[in-house]
Design a protein around this motif. Structure first.
Motif, PDB file in Angstrom:
ATOM      1  N   LEU A  78       0.831  -1.215   0.000  1.00 28.26           N
ATOM      2  CA  LEU A  78       0.000   0.000   0.000  1.00 28.26           C
ATOM      3  C   LEU A  78       0.863   1.262   0.000  1.00 28.26           C
ATOM      4  O   LEU A  78       0.469   2.294  -0.543  1.00 28.26           O
ATOM      5  CB  LEU A  78      -0.936  -0.002   1.219  1.00 28.26           C
ATOM      6  N   GLN A  99      -6.174 -16.738   5.605  1.00 26.54           N
ATOM      7  CA  GLN A  99      -6.813 -15.506   5.131  1.00 26.54           C
ATOM      8  C   GLN A  99      -5.771 -14.413   4.878  1.00 26.54           C
ATOM      9  O   GLN A  99      -5.874 -13.656   3.913  1.00 26.54           O
ATOM     10  CB  GLN A  99      -7.851 -15.021   6.153  1.00 26.54           C
ATOM     11  N   ASN A 102      -4.380 -15.082   1.572  1.00 23.60           N
ATOM     12  CA  ASN A 102      -5.317 -14.658   0.527  1.00 23.60           C
ATOM     13  C   ASN A 102      -5.278 -13.145   0.327  1.00 23.60           C
ATOM     14  O   ASN A 102      -5.363 -12.648  -0.797  1.00 23.60           O
ATOM     15  CB  ASN A 102      -6.745 -15.084   0.885  1.00 23.60           C
ATOM     16  N   GLN A 103      -5.144 -12.418   1.428  1.00 24.97           N
ATOM     17  CA  GLN A 103      -5.063 -10.955   1.333  1.00 24.97           C
ATOM     18  C   GLN A 103      -3.810 -10.530   0.555  1.00 24.97           C
ATOM     19  O   GLN A 103      -3.832  -9.550  -0.190  1.00 24.97           O
ATOM     20  CB  GLN A 103      -5.076 -10.340   2.734  1.00 24.97           C
ATOM     21  N   PHE A 106      -4.544 -10.996  -3.040  1.00 21.18           N
ATOM     22  CA  PHE A 106      -5.412  -9.885  -3.453  1.00 21.18           C
ATOM     23  C   PHE A 106      -4.559  -8.693  -3.901  1.00 21.18           C
ATOM     24  O   PHE A 106      -4.906  -7.964  -4.833  1.00 21.18           O
ATOM     25  CB  PHE A 106      -6.292  -9.518  -2.251  1.00 21.18           C
ATOM     26  N   PHE A 107      -3.419  -8.521  -3.244  1.00 20.54           N
ATOM     27  CA  PHE A 107      -2.491  -7.436  -3.594  1.00 20.54           C
ATOM     28  C   PHE A 107      -1.441  -7.880  -4.611  1.00 20.54           C
ATOM     29  O   PHE A 107      -0.489  -7.152  -4.855  1.00 20.54           O
ATOM     30  CB  PHE A 107      -1.816  -6.903  -2.322  1.00 20.54           C
TER      31      PHE A 107
ATOM     32  N   LEU B  18     -14.706  -7.885  -0.020  1.00 16.96           N
ATOM     33  CA  LEU B  18     -13.494  -7.780   0.811  1.00 16.96           C
ATOM     34  C   LEU B  18     -13.494  -8.825   1.915  1.00 16.96           C
ATOM     35  O   LEU B  18     -12.440  -9.363   2.271  1.00 16.96           O
ATOM     36  CB  LEU B  18     -13.387  -6.384   1.440  1.00 16.96           C
ATOM     37  N   PRO B  21     -14.812 -15.180   0.889  1.00 10.71           N
ATOM     38  CA  PRO B  21     -13.819 -16.258   1.019  1.00 10.71           C
ATOM     39  C   PRO B  21     -12.560 -16.034   0.186  1.00 10.71           C
ATOM     40  O   PRO B  21     -11.483 -16.489   0.564  1.00 10.71           O
ATOM     41  CB  PRO B  21     -14.588 -17.500   0.531  1.00 10.71           C
ATOM     42  N   GLU B  22     -12.676 -15.305  -0.918  1.00  9.51           N
ATOM     43  CA  GLU B  22     -11.509 -15.169  -1.787  1.00  9.51           C
ATOM     44  C   GLU B  22     -10.464 -14.216  -1.205  1.00  9.51           C
ATOM     45  O   GLU B  22      -9.282 -14.532  -1.140  1.00  9.51           O
ATOM     46  CB  GLU B  22     -11.955 -14.696  -3.172  1.00  9.51           C
ATOM     47  N   ILE B  23     -10.919 -13.028  -0.778  1.00  7.13           N
ATOM     48  CA  ILE B  23      -9.985 -12.028  -0.244  1.00  7.13           C
ATOM     49  C   ILE B  23      -9.757 -12.266   1.253  1.00  7.13           C
ATOM     50  O   ILE B  23      -8.630 -12.204   1.733  1.00  7.13           O
ATOM     51  CB  ILE B  23     -10.510 -10.599  -0.505  1.00  7.13           C
ATOM     52  N   GLY B  24     -10.830 -12.526   1.974  1.00 15.45           N
ATOM     53  CA  GLY B  24     -10.679 -13.001   3.341  1.00 15.45           C
ATOM     54  C   GLY B  24     -10.310 -11.987   4.405  1.00 15.45           C
ATOM     55  O   GLY B  24      -9.740 -12.362   5.437  1.00 15.45           O
ATOM     56  N   PHE B  25     -10.603 -10.705   4.188  1.00 10.99           N
ATOM     57  CA  PHE B  25     -10.431  -9.766   5.302  1.00 10.99           C
ATOM     58  C   PHE B  25     -11.441 -10.110   6.387  1.00 10.99           C
ATOM     59  O   PHE B  25     -12.558 -10.562   6.101  1.00 10.99           O
ATOM     60  CB  PHE B  25     -10.685  -8.324   4.850  1.00 10.99           C
ATOM     61  N   THR B  26     -11.066  -9.863   7.641  1.00 14.59           N
ATOM     62  CA  THR B  26     -12.042 -10.006   8.722  1.00 14.59           C
ATOM     63  C   THR B  26     -12.593  -8.621   9.062  1.00 14.59           C
ATOM     64  O   THR B  26     -11.941  -7.596   8.823  1.00 14.59           O
ATOM     65  CB  THR B  26     -11.418 -10.627   9.989  1.00 14.59           C
ATOM     66  N   GLU B  28     -12.809  -7.437  11.967  1.00 15.02           N
ATOM     67  CA  GLU B  28     -11.879  -6.891  12.960  1.00 15.02           C
ATOM     68  C   GLU B  28     -10.755  -6.100  12.306  1.00 15.02           C
ATOM     69  O   GLU B  28     -10.381  -5.030  12.779  1.00 15.02           O
ATOM     70  CB  GLU B  28     -11.249  -8.021  13.800  1.00 15.02           C
ATOM     71  N   GLN B  29     -10.216  -6.630  11.234  1.00 14.28           N
ATOM     72  CA  GLN B  29      -9.120  -5.948  10.547  1.00 14.28           C
ATOM     73  C   GLN B  29      -9.582  -4.642   9.916  1.00 14.28           C
ATOM     74  O   GLN B  29      -8.973  -3.586  10.100  1.00 14.28           O
ATOM     75  CB  GLN B  29      -8.561  -6.834   9.424  1.00 14.28           C
ATOM     76  N   GLU B  32     -10.606  -1.949  12.375  1.00 14.20           N
ATOM     77  CA  GLU B  32      -9.454  -1.362  13.051  1.00 14.20           C
ATOM     78  C   GLU B  32      -8.814  -0.287  12.170  1.00 14.20           C
ATOM     79  O   GLU B  32      -8.509   0.819  12.631  1.00 14.20           O
ATOM     80  CB  GLU B  32      -8.437  -2.472  13.363  1.00 14.20           C
ATOM     81  N   LEU B  33      -8.653  -0.601  10.890  1.00 11.24           N
ATOM     82  CA  LEU B  33      -8.025   0.357   9.978  1.00 11.24           C
ATOM     83  C   LEU B  33      -8.954   1.543   9.701  1.00 11.24           C
ATOM     84  O   LEU B  33      -8.499   2.688   9.604  1.00 11.24           O
ATOM     85  CB  LEU B  33      -7.629  -0.339   8.675  1.00 11.24           C
ATOM     86  N   ARG B 214      -7.521   2.810   4.232  1.00 16.96           N
ATOM     87  CA  ARG B 214      -6.565   2.523   3.155  1.00 16.96           C
ATOM     88  C   ARG B 214      -6.260   1.031   3.164  1.00 16.96           C
ATOM     89  O   ARG B 214      -5.330   0.582   3.818  1.00 16.96           O
ATOM     90  CB  ARG B 214      -5.287   3.335   3.442  1.00 16.96           C
ATOM     91  N   PHE B 215      -7.039   0.266   2.442  1.00 14.32           N
ATOM     92  CA  PHE B 215      -6.804  -1.180   2.482  1.00 14.32           C
ATOM     93  C   PHE B 215      -7.112  -1.936   1.193  1.00 14.32           C
ATOM     94  O   PHE B 215      -7.248  -3.153   1.216  1.00 14.32           O
ATOM     95  CB  PHE B 215      -7.517  -1.845   3.677  1.00 14.32           C
ATOM     96  N   ILE B 216      -7.214  -1.221   0.086  1.00 14.62           N
ATOM     97  CA  ILE B 216      -7.445  -1.950  -1.175  1.00 14.62           C
ATOM     98  C   ILE B 216      -6.367  -1.628  -2.205  1.00 14.62           C
ATOM     99  O   ILE B 216      -5.811  -0.533  -2.222  1.00 14.62           O
ATOM    100  CB  ILE B 216      -8.840  -1.657  -1.773  1.00 14.62           C
TER     101      ILE B 216
END
Lengths: 240, 240
Positions: A78, A99, A102-103, A106-107, B18, B21-26, B28-29, B32-33, B214-216
């Motif tokens: 990022l 996971q 997987n993230q 994604f990047f 996001l 199952p494919e990207i798998g962010f939680t 919680e994550q 937090e951001l 900022r997470f993608i």
């Protein structure tokens, strides 16, 4: 001023309390903030505007230190770097580690295993540094394979390629410091929450020391016997 | 340049992908951001070195927008502010919301309910601003109690006390903008991931607009029809 440190035993207790029923942090939250702080420290030390190399090898170990590395790699991407993750022994303790991988996909961050030629990155011209996220404060010797060989490889290049260690320089005894004459000498250490006793053995001329993982209130630091760190502004790191 | 926005429907799809199952962010994550970025925006707008008031009322709604507010409050405390959270309707969707409240208690941040006199904070001399984390991009009218009355209270003080809205000014239609003449006019909006269409209705003389979360990666932004935001350095926010 003497460096305030917290022993491996007490650090484990602190971590357990943070994620216990009373305080209730989740691993996902703390790992996100820890990994973000390491990435921020790397950017502070090696800003892209000055260092025109942008490839970073992140070596991730099998436990939570490795998880911090996986998160760090994502934030490095990022911030404009080109991280490559070497993750030789994947954790299956919780599905969250899968996971995190997987993230990374994604990047489009490559995740290498022992079958891949990760070593070429140690000699590539555009490699800026190595993030050592192999073992953290719960490390107990001896080092097992493949990590022994990996550490030897890192030691063989550390005079040319800066190593950024996460929390503990890998292979060091958390409380005592280096255990053999051949050991990792990081050019930068990012202690998480509070330095561990081995940090006192760092040669300040060779290693810049940061603290990161800004997530505890002042009285909790005092309870564990250290002064709260005066992080400036919204920074997630502080150079000690 | 025209402001790029993503509709409420598409924003829900983006969020779902996001955390799929494919990207798998939680949750919680991402929370937090997101919460960290809102706290960073508040600090950027109201640095303690200039504004000597340090009390911040965070009004948290029953869903994810409220969760972002709870996280934001914790980071505000870490940055040296004195947040007070008003959380009138607690979510029981996941135990994580209870954990977020425990984390606030860990920081000795008061968490008020409807029985408490939260309104006095709107008139206290040391209150710096209000964080409006009531409803986000999944809000559908009508507003139900107690939120209707809470919004009226906020409207009645907004000429004296700056309101910082998280993602969407509460009560606005996410795609259309204000739905009645009496509505929240935030002095600052922090859009998360990407502005929603209602942001185009902001009066730029009255509202400063930031984007945070900022997470993608860039190609994911493009897939959803907007340009990636050029966040500088390690910043979690960008002023638009």
């Amino acid at each position: 001023m003497a460096l305030k440190t917290v022993s491996s035993k007490l650090a484990a207790q602190l971590d357990k309390e943070l994620m216990g029923p009373e305080i209730g942090f989740t691993l996902e939250q703390l790992m996100e903030l820890a990994g973000l702080s390491v990435a921020q420290a790397v950017q502070r030390q090696f800003p892209l505007s000055i260092y025109h190399k942008n490839k970073i090898l992140v070596v991730a170990g099998p436990g939570n230190n490795g998880g911090d590395g996986l998160v760090c790699a994502r934030h490095l991407a990022l911030f404009g770097y080109r991280p490559v993750v070497f993750y030789p022994k994947r954790s299956s303790r919780t599905p969250f580690y899968g996971q995190l991988v997987n993230q990374l996909k994604f990047f489009k961050i490559p995740v290498l295993s022992t079958d891949d030629d990760w070593k070429q990155l140690l000699h590539a011209k555009d490699t800026l540094c190595v993030v050592d996220a192999i073992f953290g404060f719960s490390f107990k010797p001896p080092v097992r394979e493949p990590f022994g060989s990996i550490i030897s490889e890192l030691i063989s290049v550390q005079d040319q390629l800066p190593i950024v260690s996460v929390d503990v320089p890998t292979g060091w005894d958390v409380d005592e410091g280096p255990v053999s004459t051949e050991h990792i000498v990081p050019s930068m250490l990012v202690s998480l929450t509070v330095p561990k006793p081995c940090s006192a053995k760092l040669d300040k001329d060779k290693t810049d020391h940061f603290v990161g993982g800004r997530f505890i209130p002042p009285d909790f630091a005092v309870k564990y016997g250290f002064e709260p760190f005066p992080y400036p502004s919204t920074d997630q790191i502080l150079k000690l």
